[in-house]
Write an enzyme that holds these catalytic residues in place. Sequence first.
Site, PDB file in Angstrom:
ATOM      1  N   LYS A  44      -0.579  -3.393  -1.796  1.00 34.43           N
ATOM      2  CA  LYS A  44      -1.119  -3.542  -0.429  1.00 34.43           C
ATOM      3  C   LYS A  44      -1.296  -5.003  -0.005  1.00 34.43           C
ATOM      4  CE  LYS A  44      -1.055  -0.111   0.866  1.00 34.43           C
ATOM      5  NZ  LYS A  44       0.166   0.779   0.948  1.00 34.43           N
ATOM      6  N   HIS A  99       4.702  -4.870  -9.205  1.00 38.41           N
ATOM      7  CA  HIS A  99       3.236  -4.969  -9.161  1.00 38.41           C
ATOM      8  C   HIS A  99       2.673  -5.314 -10.544  1.00 38.41           C
ATOM      9  CE1 HIS A  99       3.053  -3.385  -5.135  1.00 38.41           C
ATOM     10  NE2 HIS A  99       3.277  -2.141  -5.444  1.00 38.41           N
ATOM     11  N   SER A 129      -6.800  -1.536   3.138  1.00 43.35           N
ATOM     12  CA  SER A 129      -5.451  -0.982   3.243  1.00 43.35           C
ATOM     13  C   SER A 129      -5.245   0.103   2.184  1.00 43.35           C
ATOM     14  CB  SER A 129      -4.431  -2.118   3.064  1.00 43.35           C
ATOM     15  OG  SER A 129      -3.120  -1.636   3.177  1.00 43.35           O
TER      16      SER A 129
END
Length: 287
Positions: A44, A99, A129
């Site tokens: 995010k 990530h 988010s």
Amino acid sequence: MRSVNYIEYHGLMLPKESHNADSLQYFEKLSVMDNDVIVITYPKSGTTWMQEILPPLLHGGDLTTVQTIPNWDRVPWMEETRASLVMDKLHSPRAMVSHMPYHLMPPTFFTSKAKVIYVARNPKDVSVSSFHFHKMASFLDDPGSFEEFIDKFLAGNVFFGKWTDHVKSWRNPDLGDRILYITYEEMIQDLRGVLERILNFLGRQLSSEALDCVVNNGMFKNMKTNSMSNYSLVPEDIMNSKTSPFLRKGIAGDWKNHFSAELNAKFTAVIQEELKDTNIKFPWDEE
Ligand code: PPS
């Protein structure tokens, strides 16, 4: 780890929807090439945005892939299930995202000269988010109330663990000048300027007109209408954009609409404590 929605990988919770034993084995064995460009984000923080702007920056301003290939196949996640299917189809130089924290990168990453662009975002906005994403994505745990979700976020009981651990891991000095640090907030403020920094870092050039096109194509309102980037291709029972669109608000500072004064103080104190023995500074620190 207790949830059926996640698998555990070196202590991290990863969504089963897009990660499995095969994809993680593929990730570990991936041959990273010297001219690869790897975008690293905590979830995010601007991943989809980078999937939009990197291909034309690397390929002479050409927007074809952005208009014809979904973001997850265009600039694939190294650790996700689609990687093994699309990696060989990428044009050189390849662009990919991850990530993962630094220490879990595949062995060939450490011996390669691949460049890294690390995008950080104010963790308060990341948590907001992520909260809305947990509501719209059926493959993630129900976030509970906002306050409950923030407790999980601060404890690292969310996919890819603690934000502070992620940020700290990617400050490893061994990376030297292989890494460029940018923030989501800088992209909001001056996208063109950030793109120029990225071009400079990658040793590439684009004409002013081509750069204008990349900037225009990467604007939130234009990405919202690009079906290759707005996740509208994902069935509604997996991502329900009526609950919350994936490209939700696209602004800096939405946390101010979600955090009480108490929650803000608690959040700030936890993050400050966890970063106190580092020299990491962010533009949002004084907010
Ligand atoms: S994910 O699930 O990790 O891939 O999500 P990620 O893409 O990293 O982050 C999603 C948030 O990035 C916002 N976004 C943008 N903001 C401004 N401009 C552009 N062009 C843009 N593209 C994506 C997206 O709206 C999510 O943030 P929120 O705050 O939820 O709107």
